[in-house]
Design a protein around this motif. Structure first.
Motif, PDB file in Angstrom:
ATOM      1  N   LEU A 262       0.805  -1.210   0.000  1.00  0.00           N
ATOM      2  CA  LEU A 262       0.000   0.000   0.000  1.00  0.00           C
ATOM      3  C   LEU A 262       0.841   1.264   0.000  1.00  0.00           C
ATOM      4  O   LEU A 262       0.319   2.352  -0.164  1.00  0.00           O
ATOM      5  N   PHE A 266       0.567   5.514  -2.160  1.00  0.00           N
ATOM      6  CA  PHE A 266       0.265   6.483  -1.104  1.00  0.00           C
ATOM      7  C   PHE A 266       1.343   7.561  -1.051  1.00  0.00           C
ATOM      8  O   PHE A 266       1.046   8.746  -0.968  1.00  0.00           O
ATOM      9  N   HIS A 285       2.397   1.751  12.669  1.00  0.00           N
ATOM     10  CA  HIS A 285       1.227   0.895  12.480  1.00  0.00           C
ATOM     11  C   HIS A 285       1.623  -0.577  12.482  1.00  0.00           C
ATOM     12  O   HIS A 285       0.922  -1.427  13.021  1.00  0.00           O
ATOM     13  N   TYR A 289       0.635  -3.831  16.423  1.00  0.00           N
ATOM     14  CA  TYR A 289      -0.063  -5.098  16.656  1.00  0.00           C
ATOM     15  C   TYR A 289       0.693  -6.003  17.620  1.00  0.00           C
ATOM     16  O   TYR A 289       0.130  -6.938  18.177  1.00  0.00           O
ATOM     17  N   PHE A 315       1.564  -4.693   5.176  1.00  0.00           N
ATOM     18  CA  PHE A 315       1.825  -3.300   5.548  1.00  0.00           C
ATOM     19  C   PHE A 315       3.293  -2.931   5.590  1.00  0.00           C
ATOM     20  O   PHE A 315       3.627  -1.834   6.012  1.00  0.00           O
ATOM     21  N   LEU A 381      -5.045  -2.678  -3.562  1.00  0.00           N
ATOM     22  CA  LEU A 381      -5.985  -2.468  -2.452  1.00  0.00           C
ATOM     23  C   LEU A 381      -6.788  -3.741  -2.201  1.00  0.00           C
ATOM     24  O   LEU A 381      -6.950  -4.175  -1.050  1.00  0.00           O
ATOM     25  N   LEU A 385      -6.688  -5.987   1.067  1.00  0.00           N
ATOM     26  CA  LEU A 385      -7.941  -6.211   1.793  1.00  0.00           C
ATOM     27  C   LEU A 385      -8.168  -7.702   1.999  1.00  0.00           C
ATOM     28  O   LEU A 385      -8.523  -8.149   3.102  1.00  0.00           O
ATOM     29  N   THR A 388      -5.850  -8.949   4.583  1.00  0.00           N
ATOM     30  CA  THR A 388      -6.295  -8.423   5.875  1.00  0.00           C
ATOM     31  C   THR A 388      -7.445  -9.254   6.438  1.00  0.00           C
ATOM     32  O   THR A 388      -7.441  -9.645   7.608  1.00  0.00           O
TER      33      THR A 388
ATOM     34  N   SER B 533      -5.963   4.679   3.646  1.00  0.00           N
ATOM     35  CA  SER B 533      -6.201   4.791   5.081  1.00  0.00           C
ATOM     36  C   SER B 533      -7.384   3.921   5.497  1.00  0.00           C
ATOM     37  O   SER B 533      -7.386   3.363   6.599  1.00  0.00           O
ATOM     38  N   VAL B 535      -8.277   1.026   4.189  1.00  0.00           N
ATOM     39  CA  VAL B 535      -7.831  -0.372   4.297  1.00  0.00           C
ATOM     40  C   VAL B 535      -7.036  -0.569   5.592  1.00  0.00           C
ATOM     41  O   VAL B 535      -7.214  -1.557   6.305  1.00  0.00           O
ATOM     42  N   MET B 536      -6.190   0.419   5.914  1.00  0.00           N
ATOM     43  CA  MET B 536      -5.410   0.279   7.141  1.00  0.00           C
ATOM     44  C   MET B 536      -6.310   0.316   8.361  1.00  0.00           C
ATOM     45  O   MET B 536      -6.150  -0.459   9.307  1.00  0.00           O
ATOM     46  N   LEU B 538      -9.362  -0.522   8.473  1.00  0.00           N
ATOM     47  CA  LEU B 538     -10.126  -1.764   8.475  1.00  0.00           C
ATOM     48  C   LEU B 538      -9.318  -2.882   9.126  1.00  0.00           C
ATOM     49  O   LEU B 538      -9.839  -3.643   9.958  1.00  0.00           O
ATOM     50  N   ALA B 539      -8.047  -2.974   8.762  1.00  0.00           N
ATOM     51  CA  ALA B 539      -7.188  -3.996   9.337  1.00  0.00           C
ATOM     52  C   ALA B 539      -7.040  -3.771  10.836  1.00  0.00           C
ATOM     53  O   ALA B 539      -7.259  -4.682  11.648  1.00  0.00           O
ATOM     54  N   PHE B 540      -6.712  -2.550  11.189  1.00  0.00           N
ATOM     55  CA  PHE B 540      -6.519  -2.230  12.603  1.00  0.00           C
ATOM     56  C   PHE B 540      -7.805  -2.486  13.379  1.00  0.00           C
ATOM     57  O   PHE B 540      -7.819  -3.169  14.401  1.00  0.00           O
TER      58      PHE B 540
END
Lengths: 418, 587
Positions: A262, A266, A285, A289, A315, A381, A385, A388, B533, B535-536, B538-540
């Motif tokens: 990503l 960006f 970020h 986790y 990520f 994306l 997704l 994810t 942002s 997607v991020m 959403l993951a978080f």
């Protein structure tokens, strides 16, 4: 390694050799794919670095080569025959598969000292896990494309294989190697310590607190990483240039070549004044986790490692299909939780969709000129997704499995989260 | 003088140069050479040489430039503005051995005196910014990414003491995209003592100069020392252009060029499709008649009174045409015939001067000297991801090997792979073509690539020099407004080396290239920030949602819905109150 696993490995080696030799243009074709080779792993860039290094120029004083100095030292000792290079990559895959077989044999994915899954019986045998890794098209393509992520993956799997046997020192040494090669595996240190501690035989655990164990392993890790750094310093002729040119690139993203992640689009589109801020946010970020997963999934540190690898394959700054292949192969250790996952159909179809449309949209943008950058961006994306959803769904399934072990009467019943 | 003993026509062509060096310590001299080229083209080469010192207030050396040079500690300066391509196949060897011509756009190189690299960079920036103002060119855009420090290609022309040579830093910058135009010519003429009002410089008019097929303006400043040790600065300004006679004459009738009607074309009637509306144009049938005033729009307005008194050797205007062609000149000028093909004239200070050449049929050309090397360069490959460069280098000589340095200055977003560099003769590399390589790789956003390759081409052979590169994707603010036009890649510079002294004797520039890079969608910044942002988030969100909440069976919660949850809370609260209002709440 049992006989079946052995057969699987032999078959995989033959398959790779056939692909390398029967299609001579395939390795270079795949090397040029942005999905497989990133600026920090590309084999073509490694060749350029080797060329500069053997001709007495510093490969780190340039914008092309961003890989670790030990790779240079390693590849310069190899004969220049391409078959040797193929064999090195195949060997690396075999070692990865061997580690996976060891991990699967240990059964840590279904039973740890704190938790034994009630679905223990439905797990895959070690040879099947090896098949899931060795015959995964993503792994095969990655091996043929020869990015250096293959070595990182081997180092990570070796670390885990040592960890599940309770060989903490060996595990963090391998992890230090992986972190040295591509920085982000450093995030795996806490769960690796937990994994190694949990896997210690009861006799050795006596009198050793987790705190002191972690302190020792962290120290070993630091010393090993520093040692590798010092070795690199020696290899590059007494210069620290390589730090900025390898880890600096992972952290600051100067090269915006497209990949499956990503970050690239960006930061192409980011306003200059916010660039540093978002770089910090994106890096943090990834780390955010770590604590949550380690605490909540304390009973299953191997799953924490798996999940962190999955998250970083989405990520991190320069992800590739090779990272996802590693996550998927580790996930195959968790065959027993698949029935508890809710979105398997969605994830599978989305991953397939992105896999097929990604190269097509990239072609439309770069070669045909009939699409623009948004086409490929949209596919990355979707891909992100899908992974994810897969990662979070797997966490859900594992947690539900833990919960069902505590409350066997709830098996198969509908649940809610509060 | 050694040069005078050369028994060839080049002696006569070089005569003005020789004379200039003989009269170096005179203040100012100017001369014009007109040479007819095949295909009804005329090469006009203007040369102005001024000498002076920094401290003199009465020198013809322009003070504006002297101050800049002094401020930036520049000891030798070469600035070139060039447009078009010198067609070596048709026009032969470049005039002045290619010394005065630059690559397409603007090219600048200078020897700056400084203690170390960073000081040299600072002075180079000063120089660029000052010259940018002086010449109305974007020279201030020559930053660290466009600056290189060539190692093998250039040697200083001026006289520098050995101690000073050690402190000199050579810096080189190019702006291949710079459109050279009238606003660069005006300051150029201002540097001349007669400022384009008199003398041969009165012919220089932007409309004619920039209409030429190829043109180059150059300024070379170097120190020149006498044996006694007295040093002066010598500035050589040249304007070279190749004019198409037919096109220039057409300007007389219509200022805007338009295609001639078919009856005015000379067609090859022997073609099977000839006649009617199809025409295979014949060229080189006749040499068209022309005159100075037709070609340049005006005659020469007298001679510049500040120039040195012309002598037998130093004449004002020389015409190099075929012997058969007759020539008429205005009254008041003196002719000096140096050879049947080279006729020179001394101008009268007060009278206009014009040359008229009548038509000559059939066309007769003076023999051309081939250049030491034919060079061309092109992009290979397709798509916006990667590509390659191929340079074709052909040695026309039948007996001598040519050795030269091939210099590329590439922008950072073009990432060459040096391991793919290959030089082949008919597909084979005998290992003897590439003699030496100097390579300085690019650093993203900081510095461009510098590649210098010393090559040797045997007689009558063609070398193909190839390498591959990757195209980088830039940040969206780094693209120019017309991003899809592409990015100009500076011409490669080829310096032919003298086999004994290894110094550059001749230089050739290839054409510039247009590199197209992949472009993002420039309208997307907000959309990309929002979608990524999302997607991020959403993951978080989904991962932490699963991590922090507890599982319970669906049948264990009341209703499960939000409404019932709130109702349950309220009921609990009320029950609590009733149970004992005085007790502190525990919930």
């Amino acid at each position: 390694m049992d006989r079946r696993s052995f057969t699987v490995v032999i078959a995989a080696v033959i398959l790779r050799l056939v692909l390398f030799t029967a299609f001579p243009s395939l390795p270079n074709l795949l090397t040029n794919r942005v999905e497989l080779s990133t600026p920090v792993t590309s084999f073509k860039r490694l060749q350029e670095g080797l060329f500069l290094y053997t001709h007495g120029l510093s490969p780190y004083d340039g914008g092309v080569f961003h890989q670790a100095p030990l790779l240079l030292a390693f590849f310069t000792t190899l004969p220049s025959n391409p078959i040797v290079v193929y064999l090195v990559y195949i060997l690396s895959d075999v070692l990865s598969a061997y580690s996976l077989i060891q991990i699967a044999t240990s059964g840590v994915s279904v039973s740890t000292p704190y938790h034994t899954s009630s679905r223990k019986s439905s797990t895959w045998p070690p040879w099947a896990v090896a098949v899931a890794f060795l015959f995964n098209p993503f792994s095969i393509a990655t091996c043929i494309a020869r990015p250096t992520i293959v070595f990182t993956n081997t180092a990570i799997l070796t670390a885990i294989a040592k960890g599940v046997k309770g060989h903490g020192i060996a595990a963090v040494l391998a992890l230090a190697m992986a972190s040295y090669l591509s920085l982000y595996p450093v995030l795996l240190l806490p769960p690796m310590v937990l994994l190694a501690y949990d896997s210690l035989p009861a006799a050795k655990k006596v009198g050793r607190s987790l705190g002191s164990f972690a302190a020792v392993l962290t120290a070993v890790f630091t010393v090993a990483a520093a040692g590798l750094g010092a070795l690199s310093w020696g290899i590059t002729g007494g210069s620290w240039e390589f730090l900025a040119s390898t880890y600096g690139v992972h952290l600051l993203l100067p090269d915006l070549t497209p990949n499956v992640g990503l970050w690239w689009y960006f930061f192409i589109e980011m306003f200059d004044s916010f660039r540093e801020f978002f770089l910090c946010v994106f890096q943090l970020h990834l780390a955010v986790y770590l604590a949550g997963l380690c605490l909540r999934l304390r009973k299953q540190p191997l799953f924490v490692i798996t999940t962190l690898l999955g998250i970083s394959s989405i990520f991190k700054s320069y992800p590739s299909i090779g990272d996802t292949a590693l996550y998927l192969s580790l996930l195959s250790l968790y065959r027993h939780i698949f029935p508890l996952m809710r979105y398997t159909f969605f994830v599978t179809s989305t991953l397939l969709y992105a896999t097929l449309l990604g190269p097509a949209f990239y072609y439309l943008w770069i070669y045909a000129g009939s699409g623009n950058a948004n086409f490929f961006y949209a596919i990355t994306l979707v891909w992100s997704l899908a992974v994810t959803v897969l990662v979070s769904d797997a966490i859900f399934a594992v947690l539900r499995d833990e919960w069902e072990t505590e409350r066997p009467e709830m098996k198969g019943k509908e649940i809610v989260q509060i | 003088m050694r040069l005078l003993s050369w028994p060839s026509i080049t002696q006569l062509l070089l005569a003005p140069l020789v004379v200039a060096s003989a009269s170096e310590y005179n203040d100012y001299s100017e001369n014009l050479l007109l040479k007819s080229l095949p295909g009804n083209s005329v090469l006009a080469s203007f040369r102005f040489v001024s000498n002076g010192t920094f401290d003199s207030h009465h020198s013809v050396f322009p003070r504006s430039l002297a101050q800049i040079l002094q401020q930036s500690q520049t000891k030798e300066l070469h600035l070139k503005f060039t447009l078009g391509r010198w067609d070596a196949e048709q026009w032969g060897r470049q005039i002045w051995d290619g010394r005065t011509a630059g690559g397409t756009g603007v090219e600048l190189w200078a020897w700056v005196e400084a203690a170390d690299d960073s000081e040299a960079d600072a002075r180079w920036t000063t120089l660029n910014n000052a010259l940018s103002g002086l010449f109305c060119a974007s020279l201030n855009f020559i930053d660290s990414t466009r600056t290189i420090r060539p190692v093998m290609s250039f040697q200083p022309d001026g006289h520098h003491s050995p101690e000073r040579l050690e402190r000199l830093h050579l810096l080189h910058g190019t702006l291949p995209r710079e459109p050279v135009c009238t606003e660069n010519l005006t300051p150029f003429l201002k540097l001349l003592p007669c400022k384009g009002k008199a003398g041969i410089s009165s012919l220089l008019d932007g409309h004619r100069l920039f209409d030429a097929q190829w043109q180059s303006m150059s300024i070379d400043v170097k120190p020149v020392c006498e044996e006694s040790g007295k040093c002066q600065l010598q500035m050589e300004q040249t304007v070279d252009m190749v004019l198409d006679v037919e096109r220039s004459l057409g300007k007389k009738d219509s200022p805007v060029p338009k295609p001639p009607p078919i009856e005015h074309l000379s067609c090859d009637q022997e073609k099977p499709y000839a006649g009617g509306d199809s025409c295979f144009p014949l060229s080189g049938v006749t040499d068209l008649p022309w005159s100075l005033s037709e070609m340049f729009g005006r005659p020469i307005r007298g001679s510049c009174p500040l120039a040195v008194v012309p002598t037998e050797e130093a004449t004002h205007v020389c015409v190099n045409i075929a012997e058969q062609r007759s020539i008429f000149v205005s009254q008041g000028s003196e002719e000096r015939k140096k050879s049947p093909e080279l006729r020179c004239f001394i101008l009268n200070e007060n009278l206009d001067f014009d040359i008229i050449l009548p038509e000559l049929s059939p066309s007769t050309n003076i023999p051309l000297t081939p250049p030491p090397l034919y060079a061309s360069r092109s992009l290979t490959g397709h798509g916006q991801e990667r590509g390659g460069i191929q340079a074709v280098l052909n040695n026309p000589s039948s007996n001598s090997t040519v050795e030269f340095v091939y210099l590329e200055s590439l922008p950072w977003f073009m990432k060459p792979y040096l391991h793919t560099l290959s030089a082949t003769i008919s597909g084979k590399d005998d290992g003897n073509i590439i003699q030496d390589i100097y390579y300085r790789p690019a650093l993203d956003r900081k510095r461009g690539t510098q590649l210098e390759v010393r090559l040797r081409v045997p007689p009558r052979e063609t070398v193909l020099l190839n390498y591959e590169f990757d195209k980088a994707v830039l940040r969206y603010t780094e693209y120019p407004p017309d991003a899809n036009r592409g990015f100009d890649i500076a011409p490669a510079i080829i310096s032919i080396l003298d086999p004994t002294s290894q110094k550059s004797t001749f230089s050739i520039r290839t054409t510039s290239l247009l590199l197209s890079l992949p472009t993002p969608d420039f309208s997307m910044p907000y959309n990309v920030i929002i979608l990524t942002s999302t997607v991020m988030a959403l993951a978080f969100g989904s991962i932490f949602n699963i991590l922090v909440r507890r599982f319970v069976g669906a049948d264990e919660v009341l209703g499960g819905g939000l409404v019932s949850k709130i109702r349950g809370r309220i009921m609990a609260l009320v029950a609590n109150r009733r149970a004992g209002g005085d007790k502190p709440k525990t919930e």
